[in-house]
Write an enzyme that holds these catalytic residues in place. Structure first.
Site: not given
Lengths: 102, 130
Positions: B39, B77-79, B82
């Site tokens: 994501f 999830i891409c940090i 996020a």
């Protein structure tokens, strides 16, 4: 190669660009708002027919997205094949590369 | 066949989060493997457990979590995406000195390298987005 287009051809030119780049033997799958382009008699029909008949590009449209927009199978342009999600998966199996025209 | 799925759009933008979820379901139903769902951009909004949509609305965040539990999916999830959007797991919230985390069950936060690895390890990478 499989091209996936998800925007209406009357909103953005992704489908037109895609059809201009697709090579013989390629497949183009219309999903989400792009399925509106599959309606017979619209202004994108010339480009689609050129791709199908002149360029040996196969065009597909996703059935749940057609249904969600009230487009019945008989209104879909001749030469466009209607597929469901299982058919969508099969297209990604049959084509080694997939390009989403976002 | 092994798939990596990339989701670039949030659940309340257009339709792509729904399309991605339906595609993953259809692929699993055909016996394929989902190596990873990554994501990115507003797609990270699929991973909050604090969304409370109206009762008659679909709740994609929960559907992803349930699908992940059932099929052992790796939802990443891409940090950086996020952090911009306030998506936190417990350790990240602590590191940032924040009072709470909100990541949904089955999701984990990591970096873009996970997308690249997914592309290398999988037979197919399919992108859904805006």
């Amino acid at each position: 190669m499989l091209h996936i287009v998800n925007k209406s051809p009357f909103e953005r030119n992704a489908l037109k660009s895609c059809l201009a780049h697709a090579l013989a033997g390629d497949s183009v799958l219309l999903i989400e708002d792009a399925v509106i382009g599959a309606v017979s008699g619209s202004s994108i029909v010339t480009e689609l027919q050129q791709a199908i008949n002149g360029n040996a590009v196969k065009i597909y449209a996703l059935s749940p997205d057609l249904a969600a927009r009230g487009v019945k199978a008989e209104r879909v342009l001749e030469g466009i094949q209607v597929v469901d999600y299982a058919g969508f998966v099969d297209l990604t199996v049959a084509n080694e590369k997939t390009q989403s025209w976002l | 066949m092994k798939y990596t799925i990339m989701v670039n759009e949030g659940p309340y933008q257009h339709q792509s989060s729904d399309t991605a979820l339906q595609f993953v379901r259809a692929a699993l139903a055909k016996g394929h493997t989902i190596f990873r769902v990554f994501f990115y951009h507003d797609g990270v909004n699929n991973g909050t457990r604090l969304a409370v949509p109206p009762k008659d609305d679909r709740m994609l965040q929960k559907e992803w979590s349930e699908l992940a539990e059932k099929h052992g999916l790796d939802l990443v999830i891409c940090i950086a995406a996020a952090q911009r959007r306030g998506l936190m797991d417990a350790s990240e919230a602590k590191r940032q000195g924040l009072s709470a985390d909100n990541i949904a069950a089955g999701f984990r936060i990591s970096g873009l390298g996970q997308l690249i690895e997914g592309g290398i390890e999988s037979d197919r990478t399919i992108v859904f987005g805006d």
